[in-house]
Design an enzyme around this catalytic site. Structure first.
Site, PDB file in Angstrom:
ATOM      1  N   HIS A  16       3.543 -40.648   5.871  1.00  0.00           N
ATOM      2  CA  HIS A  16       2.553 -39.832   5.142  1.00  0.00           C
ATOM      3  C   HIS A  16       2.088 -40.622   3.930  1.00  0.00           C
ATOM      4  CE1 HIS A  16       5.890 -39.162   2.402  1.00  0.00           C
ATOM      5  NE2 HIS A  16       6.606 -38.740   3.413  1.00  0.00           N
ATOM      6  N   THR A  47       8.206 -36.023   5.283  1.00  0.00           N
ATOM      7  CA  THR A  47       8.774 -36.841   6.370  1.00  0.00           C
ATOM      8  C   THR A  47       9.167 -35.987   7.570  1.00  0.00           C
ATOM      9  OG1 THR A  47       9.777 -38.239   4.681  1.00  0.00           O
ATOM     10  CG2 THR A  47      10.455 -38.625   6.937  1.00  0.00           C
ATOM     11  N   GLU A  88       8.470 -45.171   5.258  1.00  0.00           N
ATOM     12  CA  GLU A  88       8.272 -44.203   4.191  1.00  0.00           C
ATOM     13  C   GLU A  88       7.002 -44.479   3.365  1.00  0.00           C
ATOM     14  OE1 GLU A  88       9.967 -41.353   3.460  1.00  0.00           O
ATOM     15  OE2 GLU A  88       8.446 -41.124   1.907  1.00  0.00           O
ATOM     16  N   HIS A 140       9.837 -45.029  -1.528  1.00  0.00           N
ATOM     17  CA  HIS A 140       9.666 -43.584  -1.723  1.00  0.00           C
ATOM     18  C   HIS A 140       9.329 -43.323  -3.182  1.00  0.00           C
ATOM     19  CE1 HIS A 140      10.553 -39.312  -1.974  1.00  0.00           C
ATOM     20  NE2 HIS A 140      10.656 -39.268  -0.655  1.00  0.00           N
TER      21      HIS A 140
END
Ligand code: GP9
Ligand code: MN
Length: 619
Positions: free
Chosen positions: A470, A295, A251, A410
């Protein structure tokens, strides 16, 4: 009453106040790049034009209704502006209709949302309150016009809007045709007209499946085979034949974390070693290519080798399409496939999409044991997540393809103090400051997972692929990011920041290396299939095998930017990739690849919106 000596009708006052407010929000709350005086003028004009368009309609109503209409319209307009602002603070992007229908995701966002709402946002209500007040205090807040005057008042709307559109076309030719970038649209026609445009696009794409032409897929297929060379075996063909595949989607992990230090402590000691290991091939110029689906886009790109959509998340909008994705291909080649991710199965509509693309099993939230000690922020912490996955993994039929999606690192990157083994960074951005702590935590979790895999006897027979899904630090934090890196983050640097880790770890391989090729998520599917020695000459991919000699030499981003071996093109500027030097537009150095990029993105959209794979025979 002396309030309104000029005797301006209330709808004009409302247009002016609302337009001005929107302009201030554009200018000081969004982070829109303004390059010249014309852009500045357009930015000022478009909210006035839109506000006038809406408020001037009131002249056609009865006086009493006029006031109601103005109040309600102001409030609704403000809400539209505000929702976009909150969304923008998280995603540096604007809301699209498909995103609105991802409502089920919103509930899970609550902890992040609070950091996106600021106290001074209340100021956005000033004009609403003022108009409300004036509507009560003015002697004649409503206007009574004869038919000609009404038509004249309305005609001004069209003059303003037409003026806006003409200027926008001068500033940005082909704006509506090429509209890859929502920021350009908002800057040029304004947020409100952008939403009208988005609604039109929505209707159009819905119709596209119905009218799709099945023969298009062959034309696109020919292009893909020619450009990507992805179906030819490369030097690495079959290197990992019959091995299990453990794919870890990490993540929000960006490359700049690797080898970074906070107060003399390494952020990612485990990954720093892993990338240099003799059993690891590390692609240091690997780019994520995700858009609004975050995601889920990263999952979509890597498993399908198609681009994500320009609006919304394909996982939501087109989960029922025909695809030819990795899990299905692997299943046809004797693999068992599963996903491990401790979140609601419906988040990003995953359960529906996973089933469609051929996953045998999805270990979601209910497969894990959450306690107050091991759960915070977005859910189960990564260390526990990996640990609790091992027993399931041991039970799986081999060979398997299992995807793990981590969660702790995250946004907003919160970690209980006692779990942090590195200091926070010290800058004006709390997000960036905390980013290092959760990254360090996830690095430790990965180290633990490797150990557990070895103890479980699963390590030797598997290859482990590690990929960042990402970015975690959006453009919104450019200033703090610039401080950290010691250089200003211009569009070129911003593009380079979109690199995420991609490591292929093959136990016992011993020929590990650091590779320099420009590659991306679009290349993962053909690369992995090649490593496993699985080949299908009829397969359709936009990416190439990263090891192939005639791989495609550019990585396209969803907004039309790209990175090639030689150039980086973004925000309408062509840079030399290595040096970052700007190349004059007259040289047209980026032009040939730009054309290919536009074509590919369009083709990919055609495939998804038209559901074209239903007309194609895969092997
Ligand atoms: C949610 C997790 C995060 O399940 O994958 O999604 P993101 O917000 O990064 O798209
Ligand atoms: Mn993510």
């Amino acid at each position: 009453m002396q309030l309104n000596r000029l005797r301006l009708p209330l709808f004009i006052i409302a247009s002016f106040l609302f337009g001005l407010k929107t302009y201030f929000v554009y200018r000081f709350m969004f982070d829109l790049s303004i390059e010249n005086a014309l852009q500045e003028f357009i930015l000022f004009l478009n909210p006035l034009a839109s506000a006038y368009f809406v408020f001037a309609l009131s002249v056609w109503l009865k006086p009493k209704n006029q006031i109601r209409y103005l109040r309600v319209a102001m409030l609704l307009g403000t809400l539209v502006l505000y929702f976009n602002l909150v969304f923008y603070r998280n995603f540096t992007d604007f809301i699209t209709i498909p995103v609105l229908f991802q409502g089920s995701n919103a509930a899970d966002l609550t902890s992040s949302i609070l950091t996106l709402i600021h106290f001074e946002d209340l100021l956005l209500l000033l004009d609403v309150v003022l108009v409300w007040y004036l509507s009560k205090r003015l002697e004649e807040p409503a206007v009574i016009l004869n038919r000609h005057a009404k038509i004249a008042a309305t005609a001004v709307t069209f003059l303003l809007l037409a003026g806006n559109v003409v200027l926008a076309e001068i500033e940005r030719p082909m704006l509506f045709v090429r509209a890859f970038d929502r920021e350009y649209l908002v800057k040029n026609i304004g947020l409100y007209n952008y939403h009208l445009y988005d609604a039109t696009m929505h209707t159009k794409t819905k119709a596209q499946r119905v009218f799709a032409d099945g023969s298009d897929v062959n034309k696109i297929g020919n292009y893909m085979r020619e450009e990507t060379g992805s179906n030819e075996p490369s030097e690495m063909y079959g290197v990992a034949e019959d091995k299990n595949v453990i794919f870890i989607s990490v993540e929000s992990f960006q490359n700049f974390l690797l080898d970074s230090e906070i107060n003399g402590t390494e952020t990612t000691p485990f990954l720093n070693d892993l990338k240099e290991s003799k059993d690891t091939i590390w692609f240091k110029n690997f780019y994520h290519q995700t858009a609004q689906g975050k995601t889920s886009d990263s999952e979509f790109i890597t498993e399908n080798s198609l681009y994500p959509l320009d609006r919304g998340a394909v996982y939501f909008t087109h989960a029922q399409n025909e695809y030819h994705a990795l899990p299905e291909i692997l299943k046809n080649n004797g693999y068992y496939s599963s996903v491990y991710h401790s979140n609601n199965k419906s988040f990003w509509n995953r359960e529906v999409m996973y089933e469609n693309i051929g996953y045998d099993h999805f270990f979601g939230e209910e497969s894990f044991e959450e306690t107050p000690e091991n759960t915070f922020g977005w859910g189960l912490e990564d260390k526990e997540f990996f640990k609790q996955s091992i027993p399931y993994l041991k039970e799986q039929k081999q060979p398997f393809y299992s995807k793990f999606i981590t969660l702790t690192h995250h946004f907003p990157f919160e970690l209980p103090e006692e779990k942090a083994n590195i200091d926070k960074y010290n800058s004006g951005s709390q997000t960036l400051n905390q980013y290092f702590q959760t990254a360090r935590y996830t690095d430790e979790a990965l180290e633990g997972f490797f150990k557990e895999l070895k103890e479980a006897g699963l390590y030797e027979d598997s290859i482990i692929i590690l990929m960042g899904d990402h970015y975690g630090i959006s453009e919104f934090h450019n200033k703090a990011m610039g401080e950290f890196l010691g250089k200003e983050i211009n569009p070129y640097e911003h593009m380079k920041l979109q690199r995420v880790p991609f490591m292929i770890h093959i136990p016992g391989y011993e020929k590990g290396e650091v590779r320099e090729e420009v590659v991306g998520q679009i290349d993962v599917k053909p690369t992995l299939l090649n490593l496993l020695g699985i080949q299908d000459m009829r397969d359709l991919n936009f990416g190439s095998d990263m090891f192939s000699e005639d791989r495609k030499n550019f990585i396209a981003m969803r907004d039309g930017s790209f990175v090639s071996d030689e150039y980086i093109y973004t925000k309408d500027i062509c840079y030399e990739r290595e040096s970052g030097a700007e190349i004059a537009p007259e040289e047209e150095a980026c032009q040939p690849i730009r054309e290919k990029v536009d074509k590919e993105l369009q083709y990919s959209n055609d495939i998804i919106y038209g559901d074209l794979f239903r007309f194609y025979e895969f092997k």
